[in-house]
Design an enzyme around this catalytic site. Structure first.
Site, mmCIF file in Angstrom:
data_model
loop_
_atom_site.group_PDB
_atom_site.id
_atom_site.type_symbol
_atom_site.label_atom_id
_atom_site.label_comp_id
_atom_site.label_asym_id
_atom_site.label_seq_id
_atom_site.Cartn_x
_atom_site.Cartn_y
_atom_site.Cartn_z
ATOM 1 N N HIS A 128 -11.017 -28.771 7.777
ATOM 2 C CA HIS A 128 -10.560 -29.413 8.737
ATOM 3 C C HIS A 128 -9.918 -30.658 8.412
ATOM 4 O O HIS A 128 -9.987 -31.592 9.134
ATOM 5 C CB HIS A 128 -11.504 -29.570 9.892
ATOM 6 C CG HIS A 128 -12.117 -28.301 10.610
ATOM 7 N ND1 HIS A 128 -11.596 -27.540 11.348
ATOM 8 C CD2 HIS A 128 -13.294 -27.601 10.189
ATOM 9 C CE1 HIS A 128 -12.190 -26.715 12.003
ATOM 10 N NE2 HIS A 128 -13.218 -26.563 10.934
ATOM 11 N N ASP A 138 -9.290 -34.249 13.454
ATOM 12 C CA ASP A 138 -9.311 -32.699 12.709
ATOM 13 C C ASP A 138 -7.964 -32.331 11.948
ATOM 14 O O ASP A 138 -6.988 -33.329 11.648
ATOM 15 C CB ASP A 138 -9.523 -31.791 13.757
ATOM 16 C CG ASP A 138 -10.330 -30.678 13.475
ATOM 17 O OD1 ASP A 138 -9.802 -29.637 12.599
ATOM 18 O OD2 ASP A 138 -11.476 -30.510 13.624
ATOM 19 N N GLU A 168 -17.220 -24.843 7.956
ATOM 20 C CA GLU A 168 -15.969 -23.783 7.901
ATOM 21 C C GLU A 168 -15.125 -24.063 6.520
ATOM 22 O O GLU A 168 -13.946 -24.171 6.644
ATOM 23 C CB GLU A 168 -15.090 -23.699 9.152
ATOM 24 C CG GLU A 168 -16.073 -23.430 10.194
ATOM 25 C CD GLU A 168 -15.379 -23.281 11.444
ATOM 26 O OE1 GLU A 168 -15.357 -22.410 12.478
ATOM 27 O OE2 GLU A 168 -14.255 -24.271 11.957
#
Ligand SMILES: *[C@@H]1O[C@H](CO)[C@@H](O)[C@H](O)[C@H]1NC(C)=O
Ligand SMILES: *[C@@H]1O[C@H](CO)[C@@H](O)[C@H](O)[C@H]1NC(C)=O
Ligand SMILES: *[C@@H]1O[C@H](CO)[C@@H](O)[C@H](O)[C@H]1NC(C)=O
Ligand SMILES: *[C@@H]1O[C@H](CO)[C@@H](O)[C@H](O)[C@H]1NC(C)=O
Ligand SMILES: *[C@@H]1O[C@H](CO)[C@@H](O)[C@H](O)[C@H]1NC(C)=O
Length: 596
Positions: free
Chosen positions: A272, A219, A343
């Site tokens: 990410h 991540d 996201e």
């Protein structure tokens, strides 16, 4: 009801109940169909011999099952104790005595030893012990089904309390999963998880017949994977000891495969993504040095620290992505590869000259177009073999900055909006993996973890706009509260879907995001809750009459938690031990039909 043994009651709805006493076992997941005989328990005569052509995976699995049977001499942990003696609960403990003769062998017939462990492989099996027979007969279409038969068998052979082993009642089982994709997700990017602890999860998964480990491997915070193409990426591992060598990864894949579990890797892109990538070239990552938070809105670039997203317009990004992807996808044999897509934070790209220029070139362009640019450029790179299927988070299709035009064969993982998003994605014609945060996220409810958070400095009435952070409220993580096993088990995730939409639901995954997880807590956060998920998608949460069987499941999962512990999986307790010893004594409602 009063004179039936507890387990007759508990197993009755799993199949055809013959109405006899003394059924002592309660395997998890409950088989699709289980029929108990009525001639009394069969004794196991010594070590059971497996009769089947030699196959390394099958014999390895049999060795483990056989070892567990003889070493544990399992005594069901939730079925024997005194039982509440008032109606409407069943009463009485079963009696035990092994019939003479005894079981000596397991006859296994597998139709197809060559079927690959890939999506939709046949996992069905039958298991039968005929009255008075000396053999246990197992049939399976594939060896993967045979492995599931073994994990059932090891749960139904139990101690006779005199040093011997019995199967309580001759039994016939016909079993197969409702859904082909049954996963949990571990995140080794936020915190490192050792190989040993990953293998422990695989042990629990095998016992509960979960068949996919979704490995969210990196991540923004760390890159823990050894790369030959770009060795510098692991400068962003947490330490030289917190790196998976490619050999470690192969070991995990092999260990999983030996247990009929696929490993589906995820490299989250383009969001990410700071650690690792930035070591190759700072120019392919946007905003990695920005402030992330939203108390200074103009500075807000990420949903959590630390920020960083792959630069969608820089051509170099795709050269790097291709090399990284080709290397990793050659290690993981699964046909599925998860390429993230969640996201995306638009503000991050203010920090990219490439993106700013691209918007300036044509002021009709928006962030949907930008995401479309990513899908158009990156998807062909990811689609690198004929059998490849790509998995992405739902954001790519229905998020705030969703792309417009997405290949129909991309599988989406639904994580927001519960039933609404499942309906939406399946109606668009995509296959869907259900991970609805409100039901399946295993990390929720442990409070917020970012520092310098004034919301935890409340003495009186908190801000009504952020009820998750209430002082004495449900506990401030974004997806609070904690999802209990009953919450997971009761989730009817195909509600209101048409038949066509239902066919697009290929299964589920329960994610455990690891901001607050490492080796110390991983097993207790996953187990035994993942076992509730496992049964939900193996044989469902309803009995043959369509009635929710959550209350019946209670003793099964309490027993299974003890079984996990006995097998080295550090599962958390669910209730006071008193409840396990006194079935139904801890029910909230006297009304046994209160869960609809
Ligand atoms: C990014 O640009 C937008 C539009 O110009 C602006 O509203 C936003 O505050 C900027 N964000 C950052 C983090 O610079
Ligand atoms: C990226 O490459 C294309 C050709 O493949 C070229 O037209 C374009 O100008 C390049 N973009 C940048 C930002 O260098
Ligand atoms: C991948 O390529 C195949 C052809 O080999 C095509 O049918 C499929 O639609 C492609 N999938 C994606 C997601 O691009
Ligand atoms: C799915 O949701 C999007 C908004 O995110 C909406 O535009 C679209 O109409 C929905 N599609 C279906 C089939 O419900
Ligand atoms: C299912 O659809 C019905 C009819 O539209 C609706 O009343 C009900 O609330 C829906 N159920 C759920 C759980 O959304």
């Amino acid at each position: 009801m009063r004179f039936h043994s507890l387990l007759s009651f508990l197993t009755a709805s799993a199949g055809i109940w013959s109405g006899v006493e003394a059924v002592q076992v309660n395997p998890l997941p409950a088989p699709r169909s289980i029929t108990w005989g009525n001639s009394g328990p069969q004794r196991v005569a010594g070590r059971l011999e497996l009769n089947a052509p030699y196959n390394e995976i099958v014999y390895g699995a049999w060795r483990r099952a056989s070892h567990a049977i003889t070493r544990l001499r399992w005594t069901p942990a939730a079925t024997e104790a005194p039982i509440a003696t008032f109606e409407p609960f069943p009463t009485g403990a079963a009696k035990r005595s092994g019939r003479s003769g005894g079981l000596k062998e397991v006859n296994l017939k597998v139709e197809d030893y060559k079927a690959e462990l890939q999506h939709s492989v046949d996992e069905s099996y039958t298991l039968e012990i005929k009255d008075g027979s000396s053999s246990i007969d197992i049939t399976a279409k594939t060896l993967w089904g045979a492995l599931h038969a073994f994990t059932t068998l090891q749960q139904i052979i139990i101690s006779d309390d005199k040093g011997g082993l019995i199967v309580e009642q001759p039994v016939a089982i016909k079993d197969s999963p409702l859904y082909p994709y049954r996963g949990i997700m571990v995140d080794t990017g936020r915190n490192f998880i050792s190989v040993k602890k990953i293998l422990e999860q695989l042990d629990g998964m095998a016992l509960s017949k979960l068949n996919v480990l979704h490995w969210h491997i990196d991540d923004s915070q760390s890159w823990p994977v050894e790369m030959k193409s770009f060795p510098q990426m692991t400068k962003d591992a947490y330490s030289p000891h917190e790196i998976y060598s490619q050999r470690d990864i192969r070991d995990v894949i092999d260990y999983a495969r030996d247990r009929a579990i696929r490993v589906v890797p995820e490299v989250d892109m383009p969001g990410h993504a700071a650690s690792g990538w930035q070591q190759i070239d700072k120019d392919i990552v946007a905003c990695e040095d920005s402030w992330w938070s939203n108390d200074e809105w103009p500075l807000h670039t990420a949903v959590q620290p630390n920020p960083g997203q792959l630069d969608i317009i820089n051509n170099k990004t795709y050269e790097v992505v291709e090399k990284v992807y080709d290397e990793l996808s050659s290690i993981f044999p699964d046909n599925f590869f998860h390429v993230g897509g969640d996201e995306i934070h638009p503000n991050c790209y203010n920090f990219s000259k490439y993106v700013r220029d691209w918007f300036a070139d044509d002021n009709s362009r928006n962030y949907h177009d930008l995401f479309q640019y990513w899908v158009d450029k990156a998807t062909p790179i990811f689609n690198n073999t004929k059998s490849r299927r790509l998995v992405m988070w739902e954001d790519v299709a229905i998020g705030a900055n969703a792309a417009h035009n997405i290949p129909k064969d991309i599988i989406f993982q639904a994580w927001n909006g519960g039933l609404t998003n499942i309906k939406n994605l399946t109606a668009m014609g995509h296959d869907v993996i259900v991970s609805s945060a409100d039901f399946f996220y295993l990390d929720c409810g442990f409070g917020g973890w970012v520092g310098n958070d004034p919301r935890y400095n409340e003495l009186a009435n908190p801000d009504p706009d952020t009820p998750n952070f209430n002082y004495l409220g449900p506990g401030g993580s974004w997806c609070a509260p904690y999802k209990t096993w009953q919450r997971i088990y009761n989730y009817d995730f195909t509600t209101n879907l048409t038949d066509t939409e239902k066919k697009h639901v290929i299964g589920v995954t329960a994610p455990l995001w690891a901001e607050q997880v490492d080796d110390v807590v991983i097993s207790s956060k996953i187990w035994p809750r993942a076992a509730a998920l496992a049964e939900l998608v193996w044989s469902g949460n309803r009995d043959a009459k369509g009635k929710k069987r959550t209350t019946e499941m209670t003793q099964r999962i309490l027993n299974f938690r003890e079984y996990l512990l006995a097998n080295g999986v550090a599962a958390a307790p669910l209730m006071p031990k008193y409840c396990r010893q006194h079935p139904h004594a801890c029910d909230l409602n006297y009304d046994q039909d209160s869960i609809k």
